[in-house]
Design a protein around this motif. Structure first.
Motif, PDB file in Angstrom:
ATOM      1  N   ILE B  67       0.840  -1.275   0.085  1.00 26.36           N
ATOM      2  CA  ILE B  67       0.034   0.027  -0.196  1.00 26.36           C
ATOM      3  C   ILE B  67       0.799   1.295  -0.059  1.00 26.36           C
ATOM      4  CG2 ILE B  67      -1.806   1.192   1.089  1.00 26.36           C
ATOM      5  CD1 ILE B  67      -2.180  -1.682   2.682  1.00 26.36           C
ATOM      6  N   PHE B  68       1.996   1.286   0.782  1.00 22.52           N
ATOM      7  CA  PHE B  68       2.988   2.362   0.733  1.00 22.52           C
ATOM      8  C   PHE B  68       3.710   2.688  -0.250  1.00 22.52           C
ATOM      9  CE2 PHE B  68       1.877   1.332   5.181  1.00 22.52           C
ATOM     10  CZ  PHE B  68       1.713   2.553   5.800  1.00 22.52           C
ATOM     11  N   LYS B  69       3.507   1.892  -1.185  1.00 17.06           N
ATOM     12  CA  LYS B  69       4.504   2.075  -2.330  1.00 17.06           C
ATOM     13  C   LYS B  69       4.244   3.486  -3.105  1.00 17.06           C
ATOM     14  CE  LYS B  69       6.399  -2.321  -4.005  1.00 17.06           C
ATOM     15  NZ  LYS B  69       6.431  -3.323  -5.001  1.00 17.06           N
ATOM     16  N   THR B  70       3.178   3.845  -3.134  1.00 10.10           N
ATOM     17  CA  THR B  70       2.877   5.276  -3.778  1.00 10.10           C
ATOM     18  C   THR B  70       2.745   6.391  -2.628  1.00 10.10           C
ATOM     19  OG1 THR B  70       0.533   4.920  -3.573  1.00 10.10           O
ATOM     20  CG2 THR B  70       1.561   4.414  -5.569  1.00 10.10           C
ATOM     21  N   ALA B  71       2.997   6.117  -1.574  1.00 10.36           N
ATOM     22  CA  ALA B  71       2.995   7.042  -0.482  1.00 10.36           C
ATOM     23  C   ALA B  71       3.953   8.226  -0.556  1.00 10.36           C
ATOM     24  CB  ALA B  71       3.188   6.622   0.901  1.00 10.36           C
ATOM     25  N   ASP B  72       3.568   9.258  -0.176  1.00 13.39           N
ATOM     26  CA  ASP B  72       4.608  10.517  -0.198  1.00 13.39           C
ATOM     27  C   ASP B  72       5.282  10.825   1.113  1.00 13.39           C
ATOM     28  OD1 ASP B  72       2.341  11.486   0.791  1.00 13.39           O
ATOM     29  OD2 ASP B  72       2.363  13.387  -0.373  1.00 13.39           O
ATOM     30  N   ALA B  73       5.603  11.919   1.254  1.00 14.90           N
ATOM     31  CA  ALA B  73       6.414  12.236   2.480  1.00 14.90           C
ATOM     32  C   ALA B  73       5.554  12.564   3.613  1.00 14.90           C
ATOM     33  CB  ALA B  73       7.234  13.666   2.314  1.00 14.90           C
ATOM     34  N   THR B  74       4.446  12.920   3.333  1.00 14.97           N
ATOM     35  CA  THR B  74       3.585  13.397   4.579  1.00 14.97           C
ATOM     36  C   THR B  74       2.830  12.001   5.289  1.00 14.97           C
ATOM     37  OG1 THR B  74       2.810  15.021   3.265  1.00 14.97           O
ATOM     38  CG2 THR B  74       1.493  14.784   5.178  1.00 14.97           C
ATOM     39  N   ILE B  75       2.560  11.236   4.103  1.00 11.85           N
ATOM     40  CA  ILE B  75       2.312   9.814   5.153  1.00 11.85           C
ATOM     41  C   ILE B  75       3.597   9.055   5.503  1.00 11.85           C
ATOM     42  CG2 ILE B  75       1.564   7.455   4.327  1.00 11.85           C
ATOM     43  CD1 ILE B  75      -0.182   8.663   2.102  1.00 11.85           C
ATOM     44  N   ALA B  76       4.801   9.432   5.138  1.00 14.21           N
ATOM     45  CA  ALA B  76       5.976   8.694   5.819  1.00 14.21           C
ATOM     46  C   ALA B  76       5.923   9.448   7.400  1.00 14.21           C
ATOM     47  CB  ALA B  76       7.080   9.282   4.945  1.00 14.21           C
ATOM     48  N   ILE B  77       5.576  10.870   7.485  1.00 13.31           N
ATOM     49  CA  ILE B  77       5.888  11.312   8.896  1.00 13.31           C
ATOM     50  C   ILE B  77       4.660  10.778   9.575  1.00 13.31           C
ATOM     51  CG2 ILE B  77       5.424  13.592  10.012  1.00 13.31           C
ATOM     52  CD1 ILE B  77       6.548  15.110   7.677  1.00 13.31           C
ATOM     53  N   VAL B  78       3.496  10.604   9.169  1.00  8.79           N
ATOM     54  CA  VAL B  78       2.465  10.095  10.320  1.00  8.79           C
ATOM     55  C   VAL B  78       2.851   8.735  10.452  1.00  8.79           C
ATOM     56  CG1 VAL B  78      -0.153   9.466  10.026  1.00  8.79           C
ATOM     57  CG2 VAL B  78       0.713  11.500   9.061  1.00  8.79           C
ATOM     58  N   THR B  79       3.231   7.735   9.436  1.00  8.93           N
ATOM     59  CA  THR B  79       3.532   6.470   9.864  1.00  8.93           C
ATOM     60  C   THR B  79       4.841   6.289  10.727  1.00  8.93           C
ATOM     61  OG1 THR B  79       4.629   6.319   7.787  1.00  8.93           O
ATOM     62  CG2 THR B  79       2.416   4.969   8.083  1.00  8.93           C
ATOM     63  N   PHE B  80       5.768   6.895  10.483  1.00  9.84           N
ATOM     64  CA  PHE B  80       6.710   6.946  11.556  1.00  9.84           C
ATOM     65  C   PHE B  80       6.804   7.261  12.774  1.00  9.84           C
ATOM     66  CE2 PHE B  80       9.709   6.986   7.302  1.00  9.84           C
ATOM     67  CZ  PHE B  80       9.388   5.676   6.799  1.00  9.84           C
TER      68      PHE B  80
END
Lengths: 340, 204, 355
Positions: B67-80
C-alpha cells in the motif's frame, strides 16, 4: 525534601503569576534562550537553517507547534501521567507538521525539497517537551500561550540569524539574490558552520549579559548546561530534580542558604528532646530505634561540619573552579560560615 | 554473507563516513547534555540504540507493505511518528510491569521513564527511518543503520565529553567564551574533521 | 599577585617562542624552495597570510587587554606561514588569509592562547579551506621557468596533475611519466611549500637534532604511513614507487613534521607519543583511501588532537605494564590530593605542557 520541592513550586508559581508579556518575553527569549543558553533543539538550527527562506519556514512551524501543543497541554493534558504526556507532545507536533508540509509543498515546492528530511524531524522538537513540562503543565491557558510565543520567538530569532549569516557567507546571497561576494565559503552550509555561528552568537549574548547582570554571566560561565556534572547519582538522591533535563538555569542562592541554616538550627533542638527521652530510661524498643536514628543524624551533622571546615580552608576561587552544579550548596555555605 | 556485508557497511557508513551527530547534526543537543552527565551515558546510549534499531526495523518492514509504494512524505511522517510512539509506549509499559514487584521507589521509576522518553523522542532516533527511506536501504542495512546511529551517538558523546574536560581545565579561555560557547566551538572543529570524510552532509 | 602572573606569562611566551623559532627556521627552508620553484609570488602569499594572522592575534590582544601581549610568542606567524605554504602557488592571494583568520578566530581565540588550544590552529584553517574552496586548493600549477616573473596575477599558470591526484584515481602509472629526481626535488605539481622530499628529509633530520622528544611523534606517523603505503599500494607499478609517491604527495610529510608533532596537542610521555603518531598515520591513510578528498591529513590530525588524552592514558598503561607495575589512573591521585586540604594555589591546568 518536601520543603525543597514546595519552594521550587513557589518560585515557578511566582514567575507564572507575576509575569507580564514583556517580562516573559525577556526571560524566555533572551535570559533563557533555548539554543544559546539552554542548548536545546540544536539539530534544526545547526543542520538546516542554511538560507533565510528555510529559516523562516522553520520558524513559522516552530511558532505553530509550540503554541498548539502548549495550549493543548495547559487545557487538556494536565491529568495524564508524565510518561504518556511525552508521547502526546509528539503526536501534537505531527498534527501540525503533516498538514503544514502538504500545504507548503504547493506553495514552495523547491524550498521544501531543500528542507529534506529535517522538516519531519521538527515533530519531535525537544523544545516543545521542555516548555510543556516546565510551564504549560502548571499554568493557565493564557500563560501557556504567552510562554509559547516568547520561547518560540527566542528560538526563531536564532534560526533566522543563523540562516541569514550562512546565506551571506556560505552562498553569497540574500533571499536568493546574488550579492557582492564572489567566492563564498561553501563549507559553512555544513552543520559545523552552524555550530561556529551559534558559538559566536552565544558569545555576543554572554557579552550582553555581562553588561546587564555580571553575576548571571558569571553563573553561566561556571554552571552552564555544558559543564560536567559528577556524582549526581551517588551523593544525594533527594536532590530537587523536578524535571530531570529541564531544571531552571537560575538558582536562588539566598533561599537555599536560609533553608540550610533552618535545618541546622532545627536538628540540634530535636537532639536535645530525644536525648531527654533517652535519659528517662525507656523500656520500649521503639525508643531505642529512635535513639539510634538520632545518633546517625548526629554523625551526619558532624560530618557536615567537618566538610564546612574543609571548605573554609579552601579559597573561594578553588571552590568555584573545582565544583560542579551539585556542590552549589557547599559553595553557598562556604560563603555563609565566615560571617558567623 | 552479503547480508552481513550490507549490515556492517551501513553501520560503518553511519558511524564514520556520515557520523550522524557531527556531519548530520542529529541529536546534537542530547549528545551535549549527555556528555555533561557522564554517569547517564551508559543507560542513555543503550536506550538510544534500542529505540533506533527497533524503530528503523519496524518502519522498514511497514514500508515494504505494497500500500505504501505510492505514499509521499506526509504519509511517511504520520506512519513513522505512530510507530515511534507505539514503540515507546510499549517499552514504557514493559518497564512499569517489570518494576511492579521489585522494590524500586517511585522517583527512580519516574527517572527511568523520563530517560526513556528523552532517548526515544530524539532526532537521532527519528532520523533513521527517513534516512532508510531516502537511501533505499534493505532490511539488514536498516538494522545496521539503527545500531550505527546508537554507536555514532556514543562516539560523539565521548569525544564531546573529552573536549568538555579539556575546556573545564583550561583557565586561559576568554571570559565570554567560558562554558557553552567554547563547547560549541570545540564541537564545530570536531564536526569539521568528521565532515572531511564525505565533504558534505549527504542525508538531505 | 599580578607581577607573578606577568612573569609567568613572559616565561611561557619565551618557552613558546623558543619552540616557534625552531619551527620558523624550518618553515623558511620550505619557503626558499617555494620561491625557487614558483617565483616571488609565493613569498607575497606567505607574507599576506602572516600579516593577517598577526593582525588577528594582536587585535585579540587589544580586545582582551592582555598586558604582556601573547603576540610575542610568534605562534601566529607560524600559523599564517604554514597555511600559505600548503596551498598551490596559483591560488588567489586572498585564499591563505581566509584560512589564517579562521585558524586564529575559531581554533585559537575560543581556547585561550597558543599553549592551551586543543587543536592545531593551522590544521583547522587548512581543513576549512579544503572544505570550502576545493577547486582552488587542489588545482596545482606545473613548475615552469616562465612562471617566476608573475607577481600578482595568476593567468600564466598551467594546471598540472598532482601526485596526490594521480594516487586518488588509483590507475596505473608508468615510470616514464614521473621522473624520480623531479619527485625528490619537488619539481612536480603540488603544494608550493610541501612537495620537495629532499628538503623535508633535511627538516626531519634537523628536528631529530633539535627537538628529539617531538621528533618521535613524527617518526611514528611516517612509519605508519609508509607501512600502509607498502602493504596497500594505490599504484600498479610497484610497492617502492607507491611508498615514494605517498610520502611526497600532498601535505603528508609537511604535516608530519609541523602539526602532528605539536607538543601542546599531543600526549606527554614518549611511549604514548609514538602510539599517537602511529594511529594518526593510520587514520591519515584511511582518509586517503576512503575519504572524499585527495588529501585528508588535516582532518586526521584534528581527530587525533581530540583523542590525545586517551592515548596519554594508553601510553601510561603500556609503560607501567612494561615496568611490571599496576596501573593506577591519575585522576584518583589528583582527587586524593585535592581532598587533603590546603592546596590553595595549585595551577588548574594539570596537563603542564613543556614546550
Amino acid at each position: 525534601m518536601r520543603k525543597q520541592k514546595s519552594s521550587i513550586d513557589k518560585v515557578v508559581k511566582k514567575e507564572s503569576e507575576a509575569s507580564s508579556f514583556k517580562t516573559e518575553m525577556f526571560t524566555e527569549a533572551i535570559v533563557q534562550n533555548p539554543v544559546l543558553v539552554s542548548t536545546i533543539g540544536l539539530c534544526p538550527v545547526v543542520a538546516i537553517s542554511t538560507t533565510l527562506k528555510s529559516a523562516i519556514l522553520l520558524s513559522v512551524i516552530t511558532y505553530l507547534t509550540m503554541i498548539f501543543s502548549q495550549v493543548l497541554t495547559a487545557s487538556l493534558l494536565k491529568k495524564f501521567p508524565q510518561w504518556t504526556r511525552v508521547a502526546l507532545y509528539t503526536l501534537c507536533g505531527m498534527a501540525i507538521v503533516a498538514p503544514y508540509m502538504l500545504f507548503m509543498q504547493k506553495l514552495f515546492p523547491e524550498d521544501m525539497i531543500a528542507l529534506g528530511i529535517y522538516l519531519p524531524l521538527l515533530t519531535i522538537n525537544p523544545l516543545i517537551t521542555r516548555q510543556c513540562e516546565r510551564v504549560a503543565v502548571k499554568s493557565t491557558v493564557k500563560h501557556a500561550f504567552v510562554n509559547a510565543v516568547s520561547s518560540a520567538s527566542g528560538y526563531s530569532a536564532v534560526l533566522i540569524m543563523t540562516g541569514l549569516v550562512r546565506e551571506i557567507f556560505g552562498s553569497g546571497k540574500i533571499w536568493g539574490y546574488n550579492i557582492f561576494i564572489n567566492h563564498p565559503a561553501t563549507a559553512l552550509t555544513n552543520p559545523f558552520g552552524g555550530f561556529i555561528i551559534i558559538g559566536f552568537m552565544a558569545v555576543a549574548l554572554r557579552w550582553y549579559f555581562k553588561k546587564i547582570d555580571p553575576q548571571y554571566a558569571e553563573e553561566l560561565a561556571i554552571h552552564s548546561r555544558t559543564s560536567i556534572k559528577k556524582s549526581r547519582y551517588n551523593k544525594d538522591k533527594t536532590s530537587n530534580e523536578k524535571i530531570d533535563e529541564n531544571e531552571p538555569q537560575r538558582f536562588e542562592p539566598n533561599k537555599e542558604i536560609e533553608k540550610d541554616i533552618d535545618k541546622k538550627e532545627e536538628k540540634p533542638e530535636l537532639e536535645i528532646k530525644e536525648n531527654q527521652v533517652v535519659d528517662q530510661e525507656p523500656e520500649i524498643e521503639k525508643n531505642q530505634e529512635i535513639s539510634e536514628k538520632v545518633a546517625a543524624e548526629n554523625k551526619k551533622i558532624e560530618f557536615t561540619s567537618q566538610e564546612l571546615e574543609e571548605l573554609m580552608s579552601k579559597s573561594l576561587d578553588d571552590i568555584i573552579n573545582g565544583t560542579t552544579n551539585e556542590n552549589q550548596n557547599d559553595v553557598d555555605l562556604g560563603e555563609e560560615v565566615p560571617e558567623k | 554473507m552479503s547480508v552481513i556485508v550490507q549490515f556492517f557497511s551501513a553501520a560503518l557508513y553511519i558511524i564514520f563516513v556520515q557520523n550522524l551527530v557531527f556531519s548530520g547534526g542529529y541529536g546534537s543537543s542530547e549528545a551535549i547534555r549527555t556528555a555533561a552527565r557522564p554517569r547517564q551515558l551508559a543507560l542513555f546510549a543503550v536506550m538510544v540504540t534500542y529505540f533506533s534499531t527497533v524503530t528503523s526495523l519496524l518502519c522498514k518492514l511497514i514500508w515494504l507493505i505494497p500500500i505504501f509504494k505510492t505514499a509521499d512524505a506526509t504519509i511517511a511522517i504520520v506512519t513513522f511518528t505512530l510507530v515511534l510512539v507505539v514503540v515507546y509506549l510499549i517499552t514504557a509499559l514493559l518497564i512499569l510491569k517489570t518494576l511492579k514487584g521489585s522494590g524500586w521507589k517511585q522517583e527512580e521509576k519516574d527517572r527511568l521513564l523520563r530517560q526513556a522518553g528523552v532517548s526515544a523522542f530524539n532526532t537521532i532516533v527519528f532520523a533513521v527511518p527517513f534516512i532508510n527511506q531516502r537511501v533505499a536501504y534493505t532490511v539488514p542495512e536498516a538494522i545496521g543503520a539503527g545500531i550505527g546511529a546508537g554507536v555514532a551517538f556514543i562516539i560523539a558523546t565521548m569525544l564531546i565529553h573529552e573536549g568538555m574536560k579539556k575546556i573545564e581545565s583550561n583557565n586561559e579561555i576568554p571570559n565570554c567564551f567560558k562554558g557553552t560557547p567554547a563547547v560549541f566551538m570545540y564541537i564545530a572543529i570536531l564536526a569539521m574533521a568528521f565532515t572531511g570524510f564525505s565533504g558534505k552532509s549527504l542525508f538531505f | 599577585m599580578q607581577e607573578i602572573d606577568v612573569q609567568k606569562i613572559r616565561q611561557e611566551n619565551k618557552q613558546t617562542r623558543d619552540y616557534m623559532i625552531d619551527m620558523l627556521i624550518m618553515l623558511s627552508a620550505t619557503t626558499i624552495m617555494a620561491v625557487f620553484h614558483y617565483g616571488i609570488r609565493s613569498l607575497i602569499m606567505v607574507a599576506t597570510s602572516i600579516a593577517t594572522a598577526v593582525l588577528c592575534e594582536s587585535s585579540i590582544d587589544l580586545l582582551r587587554k592582555r598586558n604582556p601581549h601573547r603576540i610575542g610568542d610568534l605562534s601566529s606567524i607560524f600559523t599564517g606561514a604554514a597555511i600559505a605554504l600548503m596551498l598551490p602557488a596559483s591560488a588567489p592571494i586572498w585564499l591563505a588569509p581566509i584560512g589564517s583568520v579562521f585558524a586564529i578566530a575559531v581554533a585559537k581565540l575560543p581556547f585561550g592562547n597558543a599553549r592551551t588550544t586543543p587543536f592545531v590552529p593551522a590544521a583547522a584553517g587548512f581543513a576549512f579551506l579544503t572544505l570550502s574552496y576545493r577547486e582552488l586548493v587542489f588545482t596545482y600549477p606545473s613548475v615552469r621557468a616562465d612562471v617566476k616573473g608573475l607577481v600578482t596575477g595568476q593567468e600564466g599558470f598551467v594546471s598540472g596533475i598532482s601526485v596526490a591526484n594521480m594516487l586518488s584515481q588509483k590507475t596505473s602509472i608508468g615510470t616514464g611519466i614521473i621522473n624520480m629526481m623531479d619527485l625528490f626535488v619537488g619539481k612536480v605539481p603540488g603544494p608550493m611549500g610541501a612537495s620537495c622530499l629532499f628538503v623535508m628529509f633535511g627538516l626531519f633530520m634537523y628536528m631529530l637534532v633539535r627537538r628529539s622528544s617531538e621528533w618521535i611523534t613524527s617518526a611514528g606517523f611516517l612509519a605508519a604511513c609508509s607501512i600502509l603505503a607498502v602493504v596497500f599500494p594505490r599504484v600498479l607499478t610497484g610497492r617502492s614507487i607507491s611508498l615514494v609517491m605517498e610520502l611526497s604527495s600532498g601535505v603528508l610529510f609537511f604535516s608530519a613534521i609541523f602539526f602532528i608533532s605539536d607538543p601542546i596537542t599531543s600526549p606527554k610521555s614518549q611511549m604514548s607519543r609514538v602510539i599517537y603518531g602511529f594511529a594518526g598515520g593510520v587514520l591519515t591513510m584511511i582518509f586517503r583511501y576512503f575519504g572524499e578528498f585527495e588529501e585528508g591529513v588535516c582532518f586526521a590530525i584534528l581527530i587525533m588532537n581530540a583523542l590525545s588524552s586517551y592515548f596519554e592514558t594508553l601510553g601510561e598503561k603500556i609503560n607501567n605494564r612494561l615496568n611490571n607495575k599496576e596501573y593506577k589512573p591519575k585522576d584518583k591521585k589528583e582527587k586524593k590530593q585535592k581532598k587533603s586540604k590546603n592546596e590553595k594555589d595549585t595551577p588548574k591546568d594539570e596537563r603542564g605542557y613543556s614546550l
